[in-house]
Write a protein that holds these residues in place. Structure first.
Motif, PDB file in Angstrom:
ATOM      1  N   TYR A  28       0.833  -1.207   0.000  1.00  0.00           N
ATOM      2  CA  TYR A  28       0.000   0.000   0.000  1.00  0.00           C
ATOM      3  C   TYR A  28       0.870   1.260   0.000  1.00  0.00           C
ATOM      4  N   VAL A  29       1.856   1.306   0.900  1.00  0.00           N
ATOM      5  CA  VAL A  29       2.733   2.478   1.007  1.00  0.00           C
ATOM      6  C   VAL A  29       3.498   2.692  -0.290  1.00  0.00           C
ATOM      7  N   GLU A  30       4.042   1.628  -0.846  1.00  0.00           N
ATOM      8  CA  GLU A  30       4.815   1.732  -2.080  1.00  0.00           C
ATOM      9  C   GLU A  30       3.959   2.285  -3.215  1.00  0.00           C
ATOM     10  N   GLU A  42      -8.157   6.255   3.630  1.00  0.00           N
ATOM     11  CA  GLU A  42      -8.443   7.171   2.532  1.00  0.00           C
ATOM     12  C   GLU A  42      -8.980   8.517   3.007  1.00  0.00           C
ATOM     13  N   GLN A  43      -9.027   8.709   4.291  1.00  0.00           N
ATOM     14  CA  GLN A  43      -9.692   9.874   4.881  1.00  0.00           C
ATOM     15  C   GLN A  43      -9.147  11.201   4.347  1.00  0.00           C
ATOM     16  N   HIS A  44      -7.824  11.294   4.158  1.00  0.00           N
ATOM     17  CA  HIS A  44      -7.207  12.573   3.793  1.00  0.00           C
ATOM     18  C   HIS A  44      -6.911  12.702   2.302  1.00  0.00           C
ATOM     19  N   ARG A  53      -7.209   6.649  -3.319  1.00  0.00           N
ATOM     20  CA  ARG A  53      -8.387   6.119  -2.634  1.00  0.00           C
ATOM     21  C   ARG A  53      -8.642   4.670  -3.052  1.00  0.00           C
ATOM     22  N   GLU A  54      -8.375   4.354  -4.298  1.00  0.00           N
ATOM     23  CA  GLU A  54      -8.497   2.960  -4.755  1.00  0.00           C
ATOM     24  C   GLU A  54      -7.440   2.082  -4.087  1.00  0.00           C
ATOM     25  N   MET A  55      -6.235   2.616  -3.928  1.00  0.00           N
ATOM     26  CA  MET A  55      -5.174   1.875  -3.235  1.00  0.00           C
ATOM     27  C   MET A  55      -5.571   1.597  -1.783  1.00  0.00           C
ATOM     28  N   ALA A  56      -6.195   2.576  -1.137  1.00  0.00           N
ATOM     29  CA  ALA A  56      -6.658   2.386   0.241  1.00  0.00           C
ATOM     30  C   ALA A  56      -7.719   1.296   0.320  1.00  0.00           C
ATOM     31  N   ALA A  57      -8.606   1.248  -0.683  1.00  0.00           N
ATOM     32  CA  ALA A  57      -9.646   0.212  -0.709  1.00  0.00           C
ATOM     33  C   ALA A  57      -9.020  -1.174  -0.881  1.00  0.00           C
ATOM     34  N   ARG A  58      -7.993  -1.278  -1.753  1.00  0.00           N
ATOM     35  CA  ARG A  58      -7.308  -2.573  -1.932  1.00  0.00           C
ATOM     36  C   ARG A  58      -6.577  -2.970  -0.651  1.00  0.00           C
ATOM     37  N   ASP A  62      -7.010  -6.494   1.327  1.00  0.00           N
ATOM     38  CA  ASP A  62      -5.889  -7.370   1.689  1.00  0.00           C
ATOM     39  C   ASP A  62      -5.908  -7.681   3.186  1.00  0.00           C
ATOM     40  N   LEU A  63      -6.228  -6.687   3.994  1.00  0.00           N
ATOM     41  CA  LEU A  63      -6.295  -6.889   5.441  1.00  0.00           C
ATOM     42  C   LEU A  63      -7.419  -7.853   5.814  1.00  0.00           C
TER      43      LEU A  63
END
Length: 514
Positions: A325-327, A463-465, A472-477, A481-482
Motif C-alpha cells: 500500500y505504502v509503495e 483514505e480519509q485525507h 483512494r483505490e489503493m486504500a480500498a485494496r 488485503d487486510l
C-alpha cells in the motif's frame, strides 16, 4: 514532545470527547469492575496459590485461564518467547556465549537421541534469550521492601515435536560460583524459581523496551516530526497522520500516570524508581533500524524458519500488505528518485527524526536522508507497522499472558537463589509482589488491554485525507488485503490450543492510543 501534560497539547492532538469520557470512566470504575477495590492498599504477602487464583478471577480471559493451567510447564515457558507478549528477544544460538557457564556435560542428557550440543547448534535447533539490558540496575523498593531484578540468560532447544524447551537458565550475566546454571534436572522448586525470575525480567523488559520505547516513544518521535515538517496538503502527511491519532496524549498520560514519581509502574514494579530511566537509556542506546524493520529483525535474529512462530508469520504478511500500500501511494506522488531527493519537506522530516531521536550513530543504521523511492517506502512502512501492528502484538497480549501474576511478577521480594536445593513453593510465594502491588499491576494491564469505545482498525481511515481517485483505490485494496489476512488467521487459529490473535488486522488499532 515538549509538554507539561495533556492540557498543554494542541486541541487537534487531544482525545476525542468519547475517548476522554471513556478514559475517565475506565479509571474510576476499573477497580470496581475487577472487584479489587478492597485490596488496593493491602501490603501483605500471598499465603497460597489459591488466594492468587481467587483475587484474579475477574481478569481471566480464556487464554489467561490456560496460562494459569500451563505456566509451570517447560513447553509453555518456551512458547511465550515465540508467541507471548514479548516475542522480540529470542534469537538462534550458533555458539554458547562465553558469559553463559554451560557445558556439553550439563545439558547433553536433555537433548534427544544422543546428539551433542554442538550438533544441535549446527542444525539450528538451539536458541538463546539474553536480558543483558537489565544488568547492573538497582531494583526498586516497594512498600519499603527491597525488590530484586536479574539479567538472565536462557538456553532453549527445539525438539523433534517442535516444542521449544528451556534447558539452562543463568540468572545473572557473570559466570561465578554464586550464580549457578539451573536446568530441568534440578529440583522442581529450584527450576520453577529460576523460570519465575526469568518471567519477572521479561515483564520489565516488555513494559519498558518492547512496549513503551519501541512503539510509544518511537511513534511519538515520528508524529512530532510529521507535525513539524509537513503541511497538511503533503501526501506523506495524509498517509501518516491517521497512524498518530491520540499518540501524543496517551504518551503524556503514560509519563504522568505510569512512569513519573507516584506512577503505577514507578511505584509498584521492580524496574521502577531509578531503574526506569537507566534501563530506558540503555535500551535507547541499543536500538537499531533493523530492530524496527520486522523482515530484517527476523533475519538478524536467525528466526526465519522456526516452526510455529505466529508472531513472525502474521507480522511478515502484515508488513508486506502495508508495504504494498505504502509503495503504491509513494510511487504515485514521487515519479522517480530525483523527486524524493528534491523534496525539502521530506528531507527535513527525516532530519528531525534523526536529530531529535538521536539516531545519527552509523551503527544504528537509520537513513539520514532519502535518496530513492524504495528507501522512502520501506521507512514509511516501518513507521506505520510499529504504530499499529507492532504495538498490537506487544500491547494486546498483556492481559492474556500477564493476567495470571505468577507468570509475570511485577517484581520479586527475595534475592535469586545463589545455590541449589534451597527453594520451595513457600519461598516462591514469599518472593511474589505484595497483594497491593499485584492489584496495581493487574489494573494497569487491564486498562492497557481494554479496547476503546472509538477503536479504529488498521486501514479504517486510510483514505480519509486523500481526494485523488487512485490513492483512494489503493486504500480500498489495502483494506481488502487486510480482510483476507483476517480470514486466514482465524482459520488457522481454529486448530490451535493457544490461538495467536494479536496481529489479526481486525484487532490491530490504526495508531498507538492505549
Amino acid at each position: 514532545m515538549k509538554a507539561d501534560g495533556v492540557t498543554s497539547l494542541p486541541a487537534e492532538d487531544r482525545f476525542s470527547i468519547s475517548r476522554a469520557t471513556d478514559m475517565i470512566v475506565t479509571f474510576s470504575e476499573a477497580l470496581l469492575e475487577l472487584g479489587l477495590e478492597s485490596f488496593w492498599f493491602l501490603q501483605q504477602r500471598w499465603s497460597c496459590f489459591h488466594q492468587i487464583h481467587q483475587l484474579c478471577l475477574k481478569t481471566r480471559t480464556p487464554v489467561c485461564r490456560l496460562v494459569e493451567q500451563f505456566w509451570r510447564e517447560d513447553w509453555f515457558f518456551g512458547h511465550q518467547f515465540l508467541n507471548g507478549a514479548n516475542p522480540t528477544l529470542i534469537r538462534r544460538c550458533t555458539e554458547i556465549p562465553p558469559k553463559l557457564a554451560v557445558t556439553e556435560e550439563m545439558v547433553g542428557a536433555l537433548l534427544e537421541g544422543g546428539v551433542s550440543l554442538h550438533q544441535e547448534m549446527e542444525r539450528g535447533n538451539m536458541f538463546v534469550v539474553d536480558y543483558q539490558l537489565l544488568d547492573g540496575l538497582t531494583a526498586n523498593t516497594v512498600n519499603r521492601k527491597q525488590n530484586y531484578l536479574t539479567a538472565p540468560i536462557v538456553l532453549l532447544h527445539l525438539n523433534s515435536n517442535y516444542q521449544l524447551l528451556p534447558i539452562a537458565i543463568q540468572l545473572k550475566q557473570s559466570p561465578v560460583e554464586s550464580n549457578p546454571v539451573f536446568s530441568p534436572k534440578d529440583l522442581k522448586a529450584d527450576w520453577l524459581t529460576a523460570k519465575t525470575f526469568v518471567r519477572s525480567a521479561d515483564f520489565a523488559d516488555h513494559e519498558l523496551r518492547s512496549h513503551f520505547l519501541r512503539t510509544h516513544v518511537m511513534s511519538e518521535l515520528f508524529a512530532m516530526a510529521t507535525l513539524r515538517s509537513f503541511p497538511m496538503v503533503h501526501p506523506l502527511y495524509k498517509l501518516l497522520i491517521p497512524h498518530f491519532r491520540f499518540t501524543l496524549e496517551i504518551d503524556a498520560l503514560a509519563r504522568q500516570l505510569l512512569l513519573s514519581n507516584g506512577g503505577l509502574l514507578q511505584e509498584y514494579t521492580a524496574v521502577g524508581g531509578a531503574a526506569t530511566l537507566e534501563f530506558l537509556r540503555k535500551a535507547s542506546a541499543s536500538l537499531t533500524y533493523q530492530d524496527l524493520c520486522l523482515p530484517d529483525d527476523i533475519t538478524g535474529r536467525g528466526m526465519d524458519a522456526v516452526p510455529g512462530y505466529y508472531y513472525r508469520d502474521d507480522g511478515l504478511r502484515l508488513w508486506d500488505i502495508i508495504h504494498r500500500y505504502v509503495e503504491g501511494v509513494v510511487s504515485y506522488y514521487y515519479h522517480g528518485d530525483d523527486d524524493v531527493i528534491r523534496d525539502s519537506e521530506l528531507q527535513s522530516w527525516i532530519n528531525e527524526i534523526i536529530v531529535f531521536g538521536r539516531l545519527g550513530d552509523v551503527k544504528k543504521g537509520f537513513p539520514k536522508s532519502f535518496t530513492s523511492v524504495s528507501e522512502l517506502a520501506y521507512f514509511v512502512t516501518m513507521v506505520i507497522f510499529n504504530a499499529s501492528a507492532q504495538h498490537a502484538a506487544v500491547n494486546n497480549a498483556q492481559l492474556d499472558y500477564f493476567g495470571w501474576m505468577p507468570n509475570a511478577p511485577v517484581g520479586l521480594q527475595r534475592p535469586p537463589p545463589a545455590s541449589r536445593g534451597h527453594c520451595s513453593e513457600l519461598s516462591l510465594l514469599d518472593s511474589f509482589p505484595d497483594v497491593n502491588s499485584t492489584v496495581h499491576g493487574l489494573t494497569t494491564i487491564y486498562l492497557l488491554s481494554k479496547e476503546p469505545a472509538d477503536f479504529v482498525p488498521l486501514g479504517g481511515s486510510a483514505e480519509q485525507h486523500f481526494t485523488e481517485v487512485i490513492p483512494r483505490e489503493m486504500a480500498a485494496r489495502f483494506r481488502c488485503d487486510l480482510k483476507r489476512l483476517t480470514c486466514d488467521i482465524r482459520a488457522r487459529n481454529v486448530g490451535l490450543t493457544l490461538p495467536y490473535v494479536y496481529l489479526d488486522p481486525a484487532s490491530v488499532e490504526d495508531s498507538v492510543t492505549r
